[in-house]
Enzyme design. Structure first.
Site, PDB file in Angstrom:
ATOM      1  N   GLY A  15       5.638 -14.157  28.245  1.00  0.00           N
ATOM      2  CA  GLY A  15       4.492 -15.006  28.525  1.00  0.00           C
ATOM      3  C   GLY A  15       4.357 -16.208  27.595  1.00  0.00           C
ATOM      4  N   SER A  58       7.540 -15.089  33.857  1.00  0.00           N
ATOM      5  CA  SER A  58       6.298 -14.340  33.753  1.00  0.00           C
ATOM      6  C   SER A  58       5.180 -15.043  34.507  1.00  0.00           C
ATOM      7  CB  SER A  58       5.905 -14.189  32.283  1.00  0.00           C
ATOM      8  OG  SER A  58       4.624 -13.609  32.163  1.00  0.00           O
ATOM      9  N   HIS A  81       8.505  -2.662  26.986  1.00  0.00           N
ATOM     10  CA  HIS A  81       7.908  -3.971  26.700  1.00  0.00           C
ATOM     11  C   HIS A  81       8.303  -4.465  25.313  1.00  0.00           C
ATOM     12  CE1 HIS A  81       5.048  -6.578  28.908  1.00  0.00           C
ATOM     13  NE2 HIS A  81       4.904  -7.164  27.740  1.00  0.00           N
ATOM     14  N   LYS A 118       9.490  -2.617  36.344  1.00  0.00           N
ATOM     15  CA  LYS A 118       9.838  -2.691  34.921  1.00  0.00           C
ATOM     16  C   LYS A 118       8.893  -1.799  34.117  1.00  0.00           C
ATOM     17  CE  LYS A 118      10.279  -6.119  31.185  1.00  0.00           C
ATOM     18  NZ  LYS A 118       9.200  -5.628  30.299  1.00  0.00           N
ATOM     19  N   ARG A 165      -2.226  -4.149  15.206  1.00  0.00           N
ATOM     20  CA  ARG A 165      -0.974  -4.594  14.619  1.00  0.00           C
ATOM     21  C   ARG A 165      -1.002  -4.223  13.137  1.00  0.00           C
ATOM     22  NH1 ARG A 165      -0.013  -5.004  19.341  1.00  0.00           N
ATOM     23  NH2 ARG A 165       0.675  -6.869  20.471  1.00  0.00           N
ATOM     24  N   ARG A 219      20.781  -7.025  20.838  1.00  0.00           N
ATOM     25  CA  ARG A 219      20.951  -8.110  19.882  1.00  0.00           C
ATOM     26  C   ARG A 219      22.372  -8.653  19.847  1.00  0.00           C
ATOM     27  NH1 ARG A 219      16.349  -7.550  20.457  1.00  0.00           N
ATOM     28  NH2 ARG A 219      14.698  -7.203  18.911  1.00  0.00           N
ATOM     29  N   THR A 222       5.779  -5.617  36.327  1.00  0.00           N
ATOM     30  CA  THR A 222       5.741  -5.094  34.963  1.00  0.00           C
ATOM     31  C   THR A 222       4.591  -4.110  34.806  1.00  0.00           C
ATOM     32  OG1 THR A 222       6.759  -7.061  34.013  1.00  0.00           O
ATOM     33  CG2 THR A 222       5.438  -5.693  32.539  1.00  0.00           C
ATOM     34  N   TYR A 264       1.927  -8.876  37.235  1.00  0.00           N
ATOM     35  CA  TYR A 264       1.161  -7.721  36.795  1.00  0.00           C
ATOM     36  C   TYR A 264       0.213  -7.318  37.915  1.00  0.00           C
ATOM     37  CZ  TYR A 264       2.669  -8.751  32.002  1.00  0.00           C
ATOM     38  OH  TYR A 264       3.413  -8.970  30.869  1.00  0.00           O
ATOM     39  N   PRO A 300      11.313 -11.845  31.537  1.00  0.00           N
ATOM     40  CA  PRO A 300      10.086 -12.652  31.548  1.00  0.00           C
ATOM     41  C   PRO A 300       9.259 -12.421  30.291  1.00  0.00           C
ATOM     42  CG  PRO A 300       9.878 -10.774  33.033  1.00  0.00           C
ATOM     43  CD  PRO A 300      11.311 -10.806  32.585  1.00  0.00           C
ATOM     44  N   ARG A 325      13.387 -11.389  22.926  1.00  0.00           N
ATOM     45  CA  ARG A 325      13.307 -12.067  21.641  1.00  0.00           C
ATOM     46  C   ARG A 325      14.537 -12.924  21.333  1.00  0.00           C
ATOM     47  NH1 ARG A 325      10.710  -7.242  20.860  1.00  0.00           N
ATOM     48  NH2 ARG A 325       8.546  -7.385  20.103  1.00  0.00           N
TER      49      ARG A 325
END
Length: 390
Positions: free
Chosen positions: A84, A110, A280, A256, A167, A315, A158, A132, A82, A335
């Site tokens: 978002g 999600s 996550h 999770k 970031r 991957r 989750t 959540y 899932p 991803r």
């Protein structure tokens, strides 16, 4: 076969095509990881530290990749995790559901997703609903009731998310909603990606950043950041809360975010039927070790009592094989399928899954196994100091 205009032969190629096809801010959002991105990088890099031990003769002519996860028969041990608000394509989660159905596998939806659960399950009945700990207990019961009525096959709770906004390496600021003002602000990026713009123009709608599954069916859900604000205002979940939540759902129940053996044992104690070793996707507490490094300790702690999934850094098909050999029942990907959808819509999701399927089959063949259920730690070379939490 080689890559063509309509097909790509690796997850890396899906990522390259996604970068070319969607606006820069949308693409960078698919790369997001917390703080310095150390966990994000380690999730994928750790798999390259593991070796495989192939055989050279008496190899199986056919290989069986099918398995069962959370009560659902799937064609290979890979499901879509899932994620978002999937605004990379107008079809959003419905497109993911269709792509997964083409490949005979399941997905998690999600509660922060952009498409109603009823539409997603109509596209793929092998859908698990992710929640959540957010809002009041009555709110959560209402969401579970809606998921049950829609036909969700299980629940994913989750817990590996603190939503750190730092970031260090340049993830873009995301808008709360896409309105005319936002469209004007992002216009310089969007006009350079006419194909992406045309996909949305054909629907007559702007990308939707609301969350319809957090409210009763038919009501207008909050924006992603509105939902985030409600999550921040909800008291942190306790193990007693999780035990209560388990009592509200009588089907498969996956927790999770497991990384520690003691948490894994507590999850089993409160009645979880499955665990996902997850951080996550590197979007939680940075410098947490890669999930594949933590998997063996969780397997040792609770293996055999519940299903164990791994989420993070997968991957290619050989990554899946390594995870299964070290004790996982299946993996979840995030991803990779989002890159596939950004590159080619629901067909791109299917494409990514088929690339991974081919990689699983090839690795299984080289290891001399006719079934994924024959994999064991003996198939993997684990260097000294690789694992964490033992």
């Amino acid at each position: 076969m080689a890559s063509t205009r309509d097909w790509f032969e690796s997850v890396a190629e899906a990522q390259r095509r996604a970068k070319k096809r969607v606006p820069k801010a949308v693409y960078l959002a698919l790369l997001a990881g917390s703080e310095a991105g150390a966990t994000l990088d380690d999730n994928a890099a750790a798999f390259t530290e593991l070796g495989l031990r192939p055989h050279i003769a008496d190899l199986p002519a056919t290989r069986d990749l099918a398995t069962t996860v959370l009560g659902q028969d799937i064609s290979m041990p890979v499901i879509c995790s899932p994620t978002g608000v999937q605004a990379v394509d107008p079809a959003g989660e419905v497109g993911v559901a269709r792509g997964a159905a083409m490949s005979g596998t399941a997905l998690g939806l999600s509660s922060f997703g952009s498409k109603p659960i009823e539409e997603v399950i109509a596209a793929n009945d092998k859908t698990f609903f992710q929640i959540y700990w957010l809002g009041s207990k009555d709110d959560m019961v209402a969401r579970l009731d809606r998921a049950r009525e829609a036909g969700a096959k299980g629940i994913i709770v989750t817990l590996d998310w603190v939503f750190a906004t730092a970031r260090d390496w340049g993830s873009p600021a995301l808008p709360e909603r896409v309105d005319l003002k936002t469209a004007v602000r992002f216009a310089p990026q969007v006009v350079t990606k006419p194909g992406w713009l045309w996909r949305f123009a054909r629907t007559g709608k702007l990308p939707d950043l609301t969350t319809p599954n957090l409210v009763p069916r038919g009501q207008q859900g909050p924006t992603f950041f509105g939902a985030y604000g409600e999550w921040m205002g909800t008291p942190p979940v306790t193990w007693d809360d999780l035990a209560w939540l388990r009592q509200q759902w009588d089907g498969p129940f996956l927790i999770k975010g497991i990384g520690r053996p003691d948490d894994a044992k507590r999850a089993v104690d409160i009645g979880a039927t499955a665990l996902s070793v997850s951080n996550h996707g590197g979007n939680n507490l940075d410098t947490t070790p890669a999930t594949i490094r933590m998997l063996p300790s969780v397997v040792q702690a609770v293996g055999g009592q519940v299903e164990i999934l791994l989420d993070g850094g997968v991957r290619r098909g050989s990554d899946v094989v390594k995870a299964l050999a070290l004790g996982a029942n299946a993996v979840m990907i995030g991803r990779p399928y989002l890159w596939g959808m950004a590159a080619a819509g629901e067909r791109g999701v299917h494409n990514v899954l088929e690339v991974i399927r081919q990689g699983i089959d090839s690795a299984l063949y080289g290891l001399g196994h006719s079934s994924i259920h024959d994999l064991s730690p003996e198939d993997v070379i684990v260097p000294d100091g690789f694992t964490r939490g033992m």
